[in-house]
Design a protein around this motif. Structure first.
Motif, mmCIF file in Angstrom:
data_model
loop_
_atom_site.group_PDB
_atom_site.id
_atom_site.type_symbol
_atom_site.label_atom_id
_atom_site.label_comp_id
_atom_site.label_asym_id
_atom_site.label_seq_id
_atom_site.Cartn_x
_atom_site.Cartn_y
_atom_site.Cartn_z
ATOM 1 N N TYR B 159 0.844 -1.198 0.000
ATOM 2 C CA TYR B 159 0.000 0.000 0.000
ATOM 3 C C TYR B 159 0.873 1.238 0.000
ATOM 4 C CZ TYR B 159 -3.765 -3.171 1.278
ATOM 5 O OH TYR B 159 -4.667 -4.197 1.274
ATOM 6 N N ALA B 160 0.302 2.340 -0.484
ATOM 7 C CA ALA B 160 0.986 3.636 -0.381
ATOM 8 C C ALA B 160 -0.048 4.751 -0.416
ATOM 9 C CB ALA B 160 1.997 3.811 -1.512
ATOM 10 N N VAL B 161 0.262 5.826 0.271
ATOM 11 C CA VAL B 161 -0.608 7.006 0.236
ATOM 12 C C VAL B 161 0.240 8.264 0.066
ATOM 13 C CG1 VAL B 161 -2.497 6.083 1.652
ATOM 14 C CG2 VAL B 161 -0.554 7.191 2.783
ATOM 15 N N ALA B 162 -0.400 9.278 -0.493
ATOM 16 C CA ALA B 162 0.193 10.620 -0.558
ATOM 17 C C ALA B 162 -0.688 11.543 0.277
ATOM 18 C CB ALA B 162 0.255 11.100 -2.008
ATOM 19 N N ILE B 172 3.736 7.791 2.385
ATOM 20 C CA ILE B 172 4.055 6.598 3.184
ATOM 21 C C ILE B 172 3.756 5.390 2.312
ATOM 22 C CG2 ILE B 172 3.548 5.222 5.242
ATOM 23 C CD1 ILE B 172 2.711 7.694 6.702
ATOM 24 N N GLY B 173 4.666 4.446 2.305
ATOM 25 C CA GLY B 173 4.456 3.201 1.551
ATOM 26 C C GLY B 173 4.771 2.032 2.442
ATOM 27 N N ALA B 174 4.284 0.847 2.069
ATOM 28 C CA ALA B 174 4.524 -0.306 2.931
ATOM 29 C C ALA B 174 4.324 -1.623 2.186
ATOM 30 C CB ALA B 174 3.592 -0.272 4.131
ATOM 31 N N ILE B 175 5.035 -2.636 2.663
ATOM 32 C CA ILE B 175 4.741 -4.014 2.265
ATOM 33 C C ILE B 175 4.689 -4.852 3.539
ATOM 34 C CG2 ILE B 175 5.783 -3.849 -0.025
ATOM 35 C CD1 ILE B 175 8.251 -5.305 1.077
ATOM 36 N N VAL B 211 -0.381 3.486 16.695
ATOM 37 C CA VAL B 211 -1.048 2.951 15.498
ATOM 38 C C VAL B 211 -1.019 1.421 15.504
ATOM 39 C CG1 VAL B 211 -0.888 2.775 12.983
ATOM 40 C CG2 VAL B 211 -0.699 5.020 14.096
ATOM 41 N N VAL B 212 0.114 0.860 15.890
ATOM 42 C CA VAL B 212 0.238 -0.602 15.882
ATOM 43 C C VAL B 212 -0.738 -1.248 16.871
ATOM 44 C CG1 VAL B 212 1.789 -2.461 16.634
ATOM 45 C CG2 VAL B 212 2.554 -0.794 14.944
ATOM 46 N N ASN B 213 -0.926 -0.608 18.019
ATOM 47 C CA ASN B 213 -1.862 -1.167 19.005
ATOM 48 C C ASN B 213 -3.279 -1.279 18.464
ATOM 49 O OD1 ASN B 213 -0.281 -1.850 21.108
ATOM 50 N ND2 ASN B 213 -0.539 0.070 22.238
ATOM 51 N N ASP B 214 -3.660 -0.365 17.593
ATOM 52 C CA ASP B 214 -5.035 -0.378 17.063
ATOM 53 C C ASP B 214 -5.160 -1.091 15.729
ATOM 54 O OD1 ASP B 214 -5.947 0.953 19.240
ATOM 55 O OD2 ASP B 214 -5.970 2.930 18.287
ATOM 56 N N THR B 215 -4.049 -1.508 15.154
ATOM 57 C CA THR B 215 -4.131 -2.151 13.827
ATOM 58 C C THR B 215 -3.549 -3.573 13.891
ATOM 59 O OG1 THR B 215 -2.056 -1.055 13.162
ATOM 60 C CG2 THR B 215 -4.136 0.033 12.566
ATOM 61 N N PHE B 216 -2.238 -3.685 13.759
ATOM 62 C CA PHE B 216 -1.650 -5.030 13.721
ATOM 63 C C PHE B 216 -1.974 -5.840 14.971
ATOM 64 C CE2 PHE B 216 1.220 -2.833 10.727
ATOM 65 C CZ PHE B 216 0.959 -3.630 9.623
ATOM 66 N N SER B 264 -4.836 -1.003 6.431
ATOM 67 C CA SER B 264 -4.946 -1.708 5.141
ATOM 68 C C SER B 264 -4.133 -2.996 5.156
ATOM 69 C CB SER B 264 -4.466 -0.804 4.001
ATOM 70 O OG SER B 264 -5.237 0.373 3.945
ATOM 71 N N LEU B 265 -2.909 -2.901 5.676
ATOM 72 C CA LEU B 265 -2.066 -4.108 5.754
ATOM 73 C C LEU B 265 -2.699 -5.140 6.687
ATOM 74 C CD1 LEU B 265 1.525 -2.562 6.067
ATOM 75 C CD2 LEU B 265 0.606 -3.767 4.081
ATOM 76 N N SER B 266 -3.231 -4.673 7.814
ATOM 77 C CA SER B 266 -3.826 -5.594 8.795
ATOM 78 C C SER B 266 -4.997 -6.343 8.182
ATOM 79 C CB SER B 266 -4.305 -4.813 10.025
ATOM 80 O OG SER B 266 -3.205 -4.210 10.671
ATOM 81 N N LYS B 267 -5.871 -5.608 7.509
ATOM 82 C CA LYS B 267 -7.010 -6.251 6.857
ATOM 83 C C LYS B 267 -6.537 -7.192 5.752
ATOM 84 C CE LYS B 267 -10.689 -3.567 6.061
ATOM 85 N NZ LYS B 267 -11.482 -2.330 5.767
#
Lengths: 405, 405
Positions: B159-162, B172-175, B211-216, B264-267
């Motif tokens: 994912y990535a966002v601007a 921010i981008g991520a894999i 953020v990690v506590n609420d997502t991953f 997005s990654l978590s889902k």
């Protein structure tokens, strides 16, 4: 101590029966209503699920056992009578019906239910079949009762032992149902234990608590703590032994017998877990505390990944280490040793927290058996514990993908 | 904020690559070695598994990130480099090789591994393929890196966002890789997040933690907390925004973007859980505390029985109530309301802790979709939380019955 036939009717003065009351469906050919009755009132001890969602039968049974006395059990399968608006009414109604038929006080009746949660229920099947249930009570009725409390169980669980207290022969018998939603935080599932031993309520409660913690509470089939777990032990005193009122050697003898019965039922439940093909026994050795020993053993037999690997006969010991690592226990992973055993022999797969070479062929032979033992040595203390579980299989998914519909 | 293409190479100044290094096997056609490199040193924050059994790469990465700075990531799949006697040597060796090729300090390299635990490993594949890996680094290399870190994942997660900080466009981008052994107690699995935002280490660490506590940490595939979980966020500052040094509105803007990426990654990880056919999103509403809201949502999406029912499209809501009941939360079960929703609509299945009549046909339609939402209203407070999971299927058992062999 000697294993004998007869289940809950092996002890003196107990009768049982099981009938088809159509609670499992209108055209069912499966028994679904059971009763166990003592000739005289019994001293009782019970343990219940810790789930905050509790079946209505548990609420009623707790009330009835406040005085530590009961004389009969009524139990249906096919409907858990849980999350129903009229649940208490049904549970009390079932007690009333049995009590009336047996000419006893309804507060001397224990009631239990197992099956689907949240399904509407009426007293009709109880009313229609109570006379048949009671008139058929018999001294060899344990089998029928054991069959009538089964849900997805594939085998009935029924055990009995005879043992001596002084010169007096005493007995303990039991039936249980398990299979799914099994992760006891006492009790587990349903277990009914009968005995003709004469024992005080205080001693019986202490004994049941200790034994259950080391047996039923060390079983997991799927990590789901049920809403209807209940274990009831009824002692009618008809063996006429010198009454057990302190923790003396007679207490220890009876405790050993009760432990044997509860361990047998626990292993039976694990081995007959939904879809299971293997009984997994995990022993933790040399832990720093009893809590650590128990929590490590339970963590391993609860791991879905490890359970699936056992189904696949795959000696994937990394998953054992992983489950040890996330157990809430105080361990030094660099000291951990793991071995796998069965009737085919034994192999060490991990020492000092790291893999050691082993024969994959030998591992496959060992894991092809239907009873696998995992020994975990933490090399870090004096405590040990055992937990029982089963593998995770296609059939678990199949059974639970369409259990209700 | 706008979703864009490009994954970890969407932010300015990042390149990535993924190659076949034969770590997954001598004849593999699957990529298994990845690198992500920033043009300049980055401010970094990371979270790691709480499992006491930790992969050697985590130990080395923790050491390298002590100063909050890194410039490159090297990651292999196919072997977790965990419970290996030479694990540290391999992990440090991989950093040295990448650093040498890139002319940077080895302590500026993050190293990660994913795959089977406890399998012997050598540096050979790294040595043989490091030049190919580095010479192929490219500005559109995120895809290759995302593919190279997959194990049993069926889809890459990228994912990535601007977004704007003041007038400055930032990215921010991520894999990530997920699939099995997923029950984060932060971090989860592997997730690599890149950004060109200029932010202080202190602010970045605080943001990542929240953020990690609420997502991953709200994802579960199978209840097994992995040994190799790691999330690393690298910010190189090349967007040239006004540096974020306090919790101001710019901090909030970036946090929203990071949350979007991590959610997005978590889902994506939950939906692509091993063998999964459905994404399950469980929302708890009106809980007494945030802890209660989280623990209830996680309990439901972790229940094997409920997960199997979802695979079977069975609205067996009793299992939801059961899982709520054994969650370690302070709840009043008589207030609980549960509904099930999907693109096909919504039904209430339980009110005041008891079943309500609903159309089984409608329920089947709703549960036939591949994204199911479970809403649990505790009617008892102000807190809400969301957890993500997946169904339990035949394929989960198949994948994990013979993952290693």
């Amino acid at each position: 101590m000697q294993e004998i036939e007869g289940g809950v009717t092996a002890p003196l003065g107990f009768k049982a029966n099981g009938v088809i009351a159509n609670i499992k469906g209108h055209n069912t050919t499966k028994k679904d209503l059971a009763a166990i009755v003592s000739q005289v009132p019994c001293t009782c001890a019970a343990t219940y699920t810790q789930n905050k969602v509790k079946g209505a039968p548990l609420t009623v049974t707790k009330k009835h056992l406040k005085n530590g006395q009961a004389q009969a059990i009524i139990c249906n399968s096919g409907n858990a009578n849980t999350c129903n608006a009229n649940g208490i009414e049904i549970a009390e109604g079932a007690c009333d019906l049995l009590a009336k038929e047996l000419h006893m006080d309804p507060s001397d009746v224990v009631v239990a239910s197992t099956g689907v949660i949240g399904q509407p229920m009426t007293l009709d099947p109880f009313e229609k079949h109570i006379h048949e249930l009671v008139s058929g009570l018999k001294e060899d009725g344990s089998d029928d009762a054991a069959n009538a409390i089964m849900t997805t169980d594939t085998h009935k669980k029924e055990y009995a032992v005879a043992f001596k207290i002084g010169d007096t022969t005493c007995h303990i018998g039991a039936i249980a149902k398990g299979s799914g939603m099994i992760h006891p935080n006492m009790a587990t599932m349903l277990a009914f234990v009968t005995s003709d031993v004469d024992i005080s309520r205080e001693m019986l409660e202490m004994m049941v608590h200790d034994v259950v913690n080391d047996t039923f509470n060390m079983v997991s089939v799927d990590g789901d703590t049920s809403t209807n777990d209940m274990l009831v032990v009824m002692c009618n005193g008809l063996a006429d032994n010198k009454k057990i009122v302190i923790k003396d050697k007679h207490y220890q003898i009876m405790k050993e017998a009760l432990y044997y019965i509860c361990e047998s039922l626990s292993k039976g439940i694990a081995k007959d877990g939904e879809g299971a093909t293997k009984l997994l026994t995990c022993n933790t050795h040399n832990a720093r505390t009893l809590h650590d020993a128990k929590t490590v053993a339970k963590s391993v037999i609860t791991s879905s990944l490890f359970k699936a690997a056992m189904f696949g006969k795959d000696a994937n010991w990394g998953r054992i280490l992983c489950a040890i690592g996330y157990a809430p226990a105080d361990i030094d992973i660099t000291k951990v040793e793991v071995s796998l055993s069965s009737a085919q022999g034994s192999i060490i797969v991990c020492k000092n927290g790291a893999g050691v070479p082993f024969s994959e062929g030998k591992a496959l032979d060992i894991l092809s058996e239907d009873e696998i033992v995992i020994d975990i040595d933490l090399h870090d203390g004096d405590y040990m514990a055992t937990a029982w579980g089963c593998d995770l299989t296609y059939d678990y998914v199949k059974i639970n993908g369409d259990y209700r519909t």
